[in-house]
Write an enzyme that holds these catalytic residues in place. Sequence first.
Site, mmCIF file in Angstrom:
data_model
loop_
_atom_site.group_PDB
_atom_site.id
_atom_site.type_symbol
_atom_site.label_atom_id
_atom_site.label_comp_id
_atom_site.label_asym_id
_atom_site.label_seq_id
_atom_site.Cartn_x
_atom_site.Cartn_y
_atom_site.Cartn_z
ATOM 1 N N ASN A 188 0.856 -1.181 0.000
ATOM 2 C CA ASN A 188 0.000 0.000 0.000
ATOM 3 C C ASN A 188 0.894 1.234 0.000
ATOM 4 O O ASN A 188 1.769 1.364 0.854
ATOM 5 C CB ASN A 188 -0.905 0.003 1.235
ATOM 6 C CG ASN A 188 -1.909 -1.136 1.210
ATOM 7 O OD1 ASN A 188 -2.486 -1.438 0.172
ATOM 8 N ND2 ASN A 188 -2.112 -1.778 2.346
ATOM 9 N N GLN A 211 -2.421 2.972 3.074
ATOM 10 C CA GLN A 211 -1.203 2.872 3.890
ATOM 11 C C GLN A 211 -1.434 3.549 5.234
ATOM 12 O O GLN A 211 -1.849 4.709 5.302
ATOM 13 C CB GLN A 211 -0.003 3.515 3.171
ATOM 14 C CG GLN A 211 1.301 3.295 3.939
ATOM 15 C CD GLN A 211 2.543 3.795 3.195
ATOM 16 O OE1 GLN A 211 2.449 4.396 2.117
ATOM 17 N NE2 GLN A 211 3.699 3.554 3.781
ATOM 18 N N HIS A 249 6.587 -1.529 3.661
ATOM 19 C CA HIS A 249 6.446 -2.945 4.013
ATOM 20 C C HIS A 249 5.680 -3.665 2.921
ATOM 21 O O HIS A 249 4.852 -3.078 2.231
ATOM 22 C CB HIS A 249 5.736 -3.114 5.366
ATOM 23 C CG HIS A 249 4.447 -2.355 5.463
ATOM 24 N ND1 HIS A 249 4.401 -1.007 5.748
ATOM 25 C CD2 HIS A 249 3.166 -2.763 5.309
ATOM 26 C CE1 HIS A 249 3.143 -0.609 5.774
ATOM 27 N NE2 HIS A 249 2.366 -1.643 5.499
ATOM 28 N N HIS A 252 3.090 -6.761 2.400
ATOM 29 C CA HIS A 252 2.203 -7.753 3.015
ATOM 30 C C HIS A 252 2.343 -9.075 2.263
ATOM 31 O O HIS A 252 2.395 -9.099 1.030
ATOM 32 C CB HIS A 252 0.735 -7.318 2.891
ATOM 33 C CG HIS A 252 0.372 -6.071 3.624
ATOM 34 N ND1 HIS A 252 -0.277 -6.080 4.842
ATOM 35 C CD2 HIS A 252 0.542 -4.756 3.317
ATOM 36 C CE1 HIS A 252 -0.499 -4.841 5.241
ATOM 37 N NE2 HIS A 252 -0.015 -4.007 4.341
#
Length: 109
Positions: free
Chosen positions: A83, A90, A96, A98
Amino acid sequence: MSDCIFCKIINGDFGTEFVYENDIAVVFKDINPQADTHLLVVPRKHVESLNEVDDENLLGKLMMTVKEVTSKLNIKSYRTIINTGKDAGQEVFHLHIHILSGGIKNGIN
Ligand code: 5GP
Ligand code: ZN
């Protein structure tokens, strides 16, 4: 970054268990899982989002980390999501990836 929750996790402030780690990233379970297995691959270096990345080597290594951890955990089928930006869902502004596998809920973030 001192007020970043993921930097604190990487620093060990909360005793979060890492299911996998290497020289550039740590991997831990999402606190609010949207699938049977929901992991977050997080670079040790604080980068706000994909928009701020200027190191193609980092991106390559992060994707290799996805492969390493899924291989280690014998996860053969999974979805990866990044995101980027508030409007895209986000919530944590430390890059990051997922990893979701099994019973994936609709509309992740
Ligand atoms: P984003 O919406 O930014 O792509 O995803 C952030 C994710 O981090 C969310 O799925 C959320 O559940 C997870 N998260 C937020 N705070 C924590 C935390 O303190 N520990 C863990 N393990 N996950 C967190
Ligand atoms: Zn951070």
